[in-house]
Design an enzyme around this catalytic site. Structure first.
Site, PDB file in Angstrom:
ATOM      1  N   GLU A 127     -42.444 -14.278  17.806  1.00  0.00           N
ATOM      2  CA  GLU A 127     -41.212 -14.276  19.383  1.00  0.00           C
ATOM      3  C   GLU A 127     -42.347 -13.708  20.369  1.00  0.00           C
ATOM      4  OE1 GLU A 127     -39.426 -12.686  21.590  1.00  0.00           O
ATOM      5  OE2 GLU A 127     -38.667 -11.554  20.454  1.00  0.00           O
ATOM      6  N   CYS A 130     -38.183  -8.273  25.119  1.00  0.00           N
ATOM      7  CA  CYS A 130     -38.553  -9.408  25.840  1.00  0.00           C
ATOM      8  C   CYS A 130     -36.892 -10.366  26.385  1.00  0.00           C
ATOM      9  CB  CYS A 130     -39.047  -9.802  24.569  1.00  0.00           C
ATOM     10  SG  CYS A 130     -37.819 -10.052  22.685  1.00  0.00           S
ATOM     11  N   GLU A 172     -36.364 -16.194  13.379  1.00  0.00           N
ATOM     12  CA  GLU A 172     -35.912 -15.568  12.552  1.00  0.00           C
ATOM     13  C   GLU A 172     -34.681 -15.133  12.384  1.00  0.00           C
ATOM     14  OE1 GLU A 172     -38.912 -12.309  11.724  1.00  0.00           O
ATOM     15  OE2 GLU A 172     -40.463 -13.649  12.480  1.00  0.00           O
ATOM     16  N   ASN A 225     -42.786  -1.935  22.543  1.00  0.00           N
ATOM     17  CA  ASN A 225     -40.960  -1.730  23.342  1.00  0.00           C
ATOM     18  C   ASN A 225     -40.220  -1.565  22.824  1.00  0.00           C
ATOM     19  OD1 ASN A 225     -40.939  -4.549  22.631  1.00  0.00           O
ATOM     20  ND2 ASN A 225     -39.816  -5.520  23.424  1.00  0.00           N
TER      21      ASN A 225
END
Length: 491
Positions: free
Chosen positions: A259, A293, A472, A160
């Site tokens: 993630e 996301c 992160e 993405n």
């Protein structure tokens, strides 16, 4: 030395592009047109092993012990070189994803530069913990921590935001002295391969950055994450794939940073500036065709302004411009593939069977013969659903959201937190005390108040529940990409 020969996108191992194998390759298509533009060399198990071996060799031949000032200077040179080749990266990003040229320039490639420069600054300025311990006999001891690279890191990135998320991981990994083997998505192989050219041009030692192309199970992804020479895995992608990777690395007890997916909520209170909220919601629902996301798929609106928000957001959805990605007036690109479009359309059908009222969209646009083969879909909004429906509970990952009314602050918090995911949320209100209160009550890794996708790269990034493990960003990245050795000296 180039990433493409003819129309090939090649693997990059030990500082060299690998001659492609006609018998082990796959076709890369343009999501906007559906037309093929390159063949990609799929790495086999032997080539993945060569990449991991090259990374291990680079570590042992001096990269891990290279002074921080030299590593961070190299990152800055890489950023400069990406800037010099900016339009090449833009073109590669558009070919891979079909996203509009303005977004590719202003978000994806611009953030790649920022990622390299930010992590160069973070690592260059990082200190280390130390403690003076008073002993019972009156003497003292000094404890201090020395951070060492994690080692060879598998970097698995999604389709993405392929360049943005690649550099988000590679920049801190390299700055901390690790070597990496990158597995980009099979849907978006070009920018990771182009970055290999840039890193070689600025003098990164051979084997520090490697790229292997392919798929997940039974291909490069599985071969890489299951390789015994990998010291850690950083992965962005679906929750199901993350769970599979975790099972793969569990026998070797390797650290992971995940993630994963999201089913993010926006909470809109009736004291908000409606135009400001509509501007923010349009971005948070439809940016990158909903394929981020962090995008909002659940919009909870206080009942007194529900109709205003629903009608206003529907008007903005209908006003988005789908079309040629190279046209600077285009706001919205295609989905990444025909297969993903079929998945999203399946949720459209499911929502309507469950009684959803379609405020905007709900189908496939007709964009003319040049784009007819692309993976296009209409920006879509629903009302009439609740948290009990699958379309409100499961991640769709497209330009779609359900609008649901609420009455009280307590109800809004309960609705927003009623999910297995926990990546992000946004709160829209003119009452700053309420904004703080509700944002802190969200069970998510990131909560915005009166904005969305605003990032300080020094802050922690990650999710809860099915949205991931670890953080992160800034020093959080240092904590994943290095391991401390505590030294205790009795004085």
């Amino acid at each position: 030395m180039t990433a493409e020969t003819g129309r090939w996108i090649r693997n990059f191992v030990a500082g060299q592009f690998v001659e492609p194998d006609e018998n082990r390759s796959f076709e890369k298509t343009d999501p906007a047109t559906g037309r093929a533009f390159a063949r990609v060399h799929e790495a086999d198990r032997e080539l993945v092993d060569r990449a991991v071996t090259a990374a291990r060799r680079a570590l042992h031949h001096g990269w891990a012990s290279t002074p921080v000032r030299e590593r961070t200077a190299l990152l800055r040179r890489a950023a400069d070189r990406i800037e010099e080749r900016f339009e090449e990266f833009v073109a590669a990003e558009i070919a891979d994803t079909g996203k509009p040229v303005v977004q590719a320039r202003e978000l994806d490639v611009a953030r790649a530069l920022t990622n390299f420069r930010t992590f160069a600054d973070v690592v260059a300025a990082a200190g280390q913990e130390s403690f003076v311990t008073d002993l019972a006999d009156g003497r003292r001891a000094l404890n201090y921590a020395v951070r060492k690279p994690l080692g060879v890191v598998a970097v698995v990135v999604p389709w993405n935001l392929p360049l943005l998320l690649l550099t988000w991981k590679v920049a801190p990994a390299l700055a901390c002295g690790n070597a990496v083997v990158v597995k980009p998505s099979e849907e978006t192989p070009a920018t990771a391969t182009l970055l290999a050219e840039v890193l070689a041009e600025v003098g990164l030692p051979a084997g520090v950055y490697n790229v292997v192309h392919g798929f997940g199970g039974g291909s490069a992804g599985e071969y890489l994450t299951s390789h015994p020479g990998i010291d850690g895995v950083t992965f962005t992608g679906s929750s199901a794939t993350g769970s599979h990777v975790m099972r793969t690395v569990a026998p070797r007890v390797r650290p992971v940073s995940f993630e994963l997916g999201g089913k993010n909520a926006a909470v809109v209170f009736d004291d908000v500036d409606i135009d400001e909220a509509l501007n923010g919601l349009t971005r948070s629902v439809f940016t990158n065709t909903g394929q981020v996301c962090l995008c909002t798929e659940r919009v909870y609106v206080q009942r007194g302004i529900f109709d205003d928000i629903a009608q206003g957001l529907a008007e903005r959805a209908r006003g988005l411009r789908l079309g040629d990605p190279l046209d600077e007036s285009t706001t919205t690109g295609p989905l990444i593939s025909q297969a993903h479009r079929e998945k999203v359309l399946g949720y459209f059908e499911l929502a309507e069977r469950d009684g959803a009222k379609v405020l905007a969209g709900g189908g496939v646009p007709q964009l003319g013969p040049g784009l007819a083969g692309g993976s296009w879909i209409e920006p879509t909004l629903w009302t009439g659903l609740t948290n009990a429906h699958r379309a409100v509970r499961e991640e769709i990952f497209g330009p779609v959201a359900a609008l649901i009314p609420f009455d009280t602050e307590e109800e809004a918090i309960a609705l927003a937190n009623d999910t297995d995911y926990g990546l992000a949320a946004s709160v829209w209100t003119n009452d700053l005390r309420r904004g703080h209160r509700v944002a802190q009550a969200m069970n998510v890794g990131m909560a915005w108040v009166n904005t969305w996708f605003l990032r300080d790269l020094r802050s922690p990034f990650g999710g809860m529940g099915l949205s991931g493990i670890g953080r992160e960003g800034g020093e959080s990245s240092l904590h994943f990409y290095t391991g401390p050795t505590n030294v205790c000296v009795q004085l």
